[in-house]
Design an enzyme around this catalytic site. Structure first.
Site, PDB file in Angstrom:
ATOM      1  N   ASN A 170       0.859  -1.189   0.000  1.00 22.63           N
ATOM      2  CA  ASN A 170       0.000   0.000   0.000  1.00 22.63           C
ATOM      3  C   ASN A 170       0.895   1.240   0.000  1.00 22.63           C
ATOM      4  O   ASN A 170       1.462   1.599   1.018  1.00 22.63           O
ATOM      5  CB  ASN A 170      -0.895  -0.029   1.259  1.00 22.63           C
ATOM      6  CG  ASN A 170      -1.764   1.206   1.375  1.00 22.63           C
ATOM      7  OD1 ASN A 170      -1.883   1.992   0.434  1.00 22.63           O
ATOM      8  ND2 ASN A 170      -2.398   1.374   2.545  1.00 22.63           N
ATOM      9  N   TRP A 171       0.998   1.873  -1.177  1.00 18.71           N
ATOM     10  CA  TRP A 171       1.920   3.018  -1.304  1.00 18.71           C
ATOM     11  C   TRP A 171       1.312   4.311  -0.756  1.00 18.71           C
ATOM     12  O   TRP A 171       1.970   5.327  -0.703  1.00 18.71           O
ATOM     13  CB  TRP A 171       2.326   3.202  -2.763  1.00 18.71           C
ATOM     14  CG  TRP A 171       3.147   2.061  -3.323  1.00 18.71           C
ATOM     15  CD1 TRP A 171       3.593   0.953  -2.653  1.00 18.71           C
ATOM     16  CD2 TRP A 171       3.622   1.926  -4.670  1.00 18.71           C
ATOM     17  NE1 TRP A 171       4.324   0.155  -3.497  1.00 18.71           N
ATOM     18  CE2 TRP A 171       4.351   0.713  -4.739  1.00 18.71           C
ATOM     19  CE3 TRP A 171       3.500   2.709  -5.827  1.00 18.71           C
ATOM     20  CZ2 TRP A 171       4.956   0.279  -5.932  1.00 18.71           C
ATOM     21  CZ3 TRP A 171       4.100   2.278  -7.004  1.00 18.71           C
ATOM     22  CH2 TRP A 171       4.816   1.079  -7.049  1.00 18.71           C
ATOM     23  N   LYS A 172       0.037   4.280  -0.445  1.00 17.47           N
ATOM     24  CA  LYS A 172      -0.679   5.462   0.083  1.00 17.47           C
ATOM     25  C   LYS A 172      -0.456   6.671  -0.844  1.00 17.47           C
ATOM     26  O   LYS A 172      -0.311   6.485  -2.052  1.00 17.47           O
ATOM     27  CB  LYS A 172      -0.239   5.729   1.518  1.00 17.47           C
ATOM     28  CG  LYS A 172      -0.356   4.472   2.400  1.00 17.47           C
ATOM     29  CD  LYS A 172      -0.256   4.747   3.864  1.00 17.47           C
ATOM     30  CE  LYS A 172      -0.365   3.442   4.632  1.00 17.47           C
ATOM     31  NZ  LYS A 172      -0.455   3.619   6.064  1.00 17.47           N
ATOM     32  N   HIS A 201      -9.899   1.114   4.852  1.00 21.88           N
ATOM     33  CA  HIS A 201      -8.613   1.379   5.517  1.00 21.88           C
ATOM     34  C   HIS A 201      -8.847   2.430   6.603  1.00 21.88           C
ATOM     35  O   HIS A 201      -9.646   3.344   6.429  1.00 21.88           O
ATOM     36  CB  HIS A 201      -7.592   1.874   4.496  1.00 21.88           C
ATOM     37  CG  HIS A 201      -6.205   1.923   5.063  1.00 21.88           C
ATOM     38  ND1 HIS A 201      -5.795   2.951   5.883  1.00 21.88           N
ATOM     39  CD2 HIS A 201      -5.163   1.069   4.969  1.00 21.88           C
ATOM     40  CE1 HIS A 201      -4.544   2.710   6.258  1.00 21.88           C
ATOM     41  NE2 HIS A 201      -4.132   1.583   5.710  1.00 21.88           N
ATOM     42  N   GLU A 245      -5.783  -4.905  10.681  1.00 23.28           N
ATOM     43  CA  GLU A 245      -4.811  -3.832  10.828  1.00 23.28           C
ATOM     44  C   GLU A 245      -5.107  -3.046  12.102  1.00 23.28           C
ATOM     45  O   GLU A 245      -5.866  -2.064  12.066  1.00 23.28           O
ATOM     46  CB  GLU A 245      -4.905  -2.875   9.634  1.00 23.28           C
ATOM     47  CG  GLU A 245      -4.480  -3.456   8.325  1.00 23.28           C
ATOM     48  CD  GLU A 245      -3.791  -2.414   7.461  1.00 23.28           C
ATOM     49  OE1 GLU A 245      -2.651  -2.631   7.089  1.00 23.28           O
ATOM     50  OE2 GLU A 245      -4.401  -1.362   7.197  1.00 23.28           O
ATOM     51  N   GLY A 248       1.786   2.515  10.903  1.00 24.09           N
ATOM     52  CA  GLY A 248       2.700   3.652  10.776  1.00 24.09           C
ATOM     53  C   GLY A 248       3.391   4.054  12.068  1.00 24.09           C
ATOM     54  O   GLY A 248       3.971   5.130  12.155  1.00 24.09           O
ATOM     55  N   SER A 269       2.905  -1.723  10.502  1.00 20.39           N
ATOM     56  CA  SER A 269       4.346  -1.696  10.787  1.00 20.39           C
ATOM     57  C   SER A 269       5.070  -2.989  10.401  1.00 20.39           C
ATOM     58  O   SER A 269       6.028  -3.385  11.064  1.00 20.39           O
ATOM     59  CB  SER A 269       4.603  -1.353  12.266  1.00 20.39           C
ATOM     60  OG  SER A 269       4.185  -0.029  12.527  1.00 20.39           O
ATOM     61  N   GLY A 298       2.683  -1.127   4.382  1.00 18.39           N
ATOM     62  CA  GLY A 298       2.651   0.296   4.036  1.00 18.39           C
ATOM     63  C   GLY A 298       4.062   0.807   3.777  1.00 18.39           C
ATOM     64  O   GLY A 298       4.665   0.496   2.748  1.00 18.39           O
ATOM     65  N   GLY A 299       4.604   1.548   4.739  1.00 17.09           N
ATOM     66  CA  GLY A 299       5.895   2.234   4.591  1.00 17.09           C
ATOM     67  C   GLY A 299       7.001   1.400   3.966  1.00 17.09           C
ATOM     68  O   GLY A 299       7.686   1.870   3.041  1.00 17.09           O
TER      69      GLY A 299
HETATM   70  P1  PGA Z   1       2.434   0.620   7.703  1.00 21.20           P
HETATM   71  O1  PGA Z   1       0.993   0.803   7.025  1.00 21.20           O
HETATM   72  O2  PGA Z   1       3.003  -0.683   7.200  1.00 21.20           O
HETATM   73  O3  PGA Z   1       3.230   1.806   7.250  1.00 21.20           O
HETATM   74  O4  PGA Z   1       2.205   0.596   9.181  1.00 21.20           O
HETATM   75  C1  PGA Z   1       0.135  -0.288   6.864  1.00 21.20           C
HETATM   76  C2  PGA Z   1      -1.159   0.176   6.247  1.00 21.20           C
HETATM   77  O5  PGA Z   1      -1.609   1.289   6.565  1.00 21.20           O
HETATM   78  O6  PGA Z   1      -1.767  -0.537   5.431  1.00 21.20           O
END
Ligand code: PGA
Length: 249
Positions: free
Chosen positions: A8-10, A95, A166, A172, A208, A229-230
């Site tokens: 998920n590149w957001k 999300h 999640e 994050g 995370s 995510g990150g």
């Molecule tokens: P994160 O994000 O891996 O940066 O915690 C996960 C997500 O929001 O899907």
């Protein structure tokens, strides 16, 4: 077992960076073809990325990060499921960032799921509790959102979704849920969902996820994959995460 690992590149990366990262991630998918690898880039780059990864293996797919709950019409800024048809195979729904910043909940999420299923796009439905439950490692809030979101859906519709646990406190923050914690939650959530779906469902973990904890997460029995995510914004980190799941049954 084929794991599903979703990047998920957001709201990150420009066009050139996105295309380059998509091509690197497609090469990762080629190497770890045992898994299904999905990237969810920013909406405006999807068409260019689709073209740039046309030689990617069939185990590599694109996802959208959101979709409208309406079929078409005067909904400025929204994107309809029919406009995603043929472009993506998956779409994130519910999300926590959409719930928080766009008040997407309940019937809106059910509507998004129905719009997506009508065009054969698989919804990845995210859910999770706000705060970590210390004693029981399970908070009933985990299933509260889900119950509300899935209320109007048929068992067939629910069965076609992928679900991503999640916990909000892990997204994050760098604080990943421990394998034991995730196991306990899944032990409660899986039967809860499978009763609604009247069949097996796929369950991912997100929050995370990093190359430093992926090997531990890969030991969780019955976990069908990850939502990253990150760490998915860096090809090397994402490749390490995929490697951790390699050979896992
Ligand atoms: P994160 O994000 O891996 O940066 O915690 C996960 C997500 O929001 O899907």
């Amino acid at each position: 077992m084929q794991h599903l690992i979703v990047a998920n590149w957001k709201m990150n990366l420009g066009l050139a960076e996105s295309v380059a990262l998509a091509q690197s991630t497609a090469r990762i998918a080629e190497k770890y073809h045992q898994h299904r690898i999905v990237i969810a880039p920013a909406m405006p780059w999807l068409v260019s990325i689709k073209e740039a990864v046309r030689f990617a293996p069939p185990t590599f797919s694109l996802a959208a990060q959101s979709v409208s709950n309406w079929p078409e019409g005067a909904y400025t800024g929204d994107v309809a499921a029919t406009q995603l048809k043929g472009l993506v195979s998956y779409c994130l729904v519910g999300h926590s960032e959409r719930r928080r910043y766009h008040q997407e909940n309940g019937s809106v999420i059910a509507g998004q799921i129905q719009q997506l299923l009508a065009v054969n796009v698989t919804p990845i439905v995210c859910f999770g509790e706000m705060t970590q439950s210390q004693q029981a490692a399970f908070s009933p809030q985990v299933t509260t959102d889900l119950d509300r979101d899935l209320a109007g859906l048929s068992p067939e519709e629910i069965q076609k979704c992928v679900f991503a646990y999640e916990p909000l406190w892990a997204i994050g923050t760098g604080v990943v849920a421990s394998p034991d914690y995730i196991k306990k939650v899944l032990k409660h959530v899986r039967p809860h969902l499978e009763q609604k779906a009247s069949d097996a469902v796929s369950l991912l973990y997100g929050g995370s996820v990093a190359e430093s904890n992926a090997a531990d997460l890969a030991t969780i029995p019955g976990l069908d994959g990850l939502l990253v995510g990150g760490a998915s914004l860096h090809a090397k980190r994402f490749a390490e995460i995929c490697r951790s799941f390699h050979g896992r049954l």
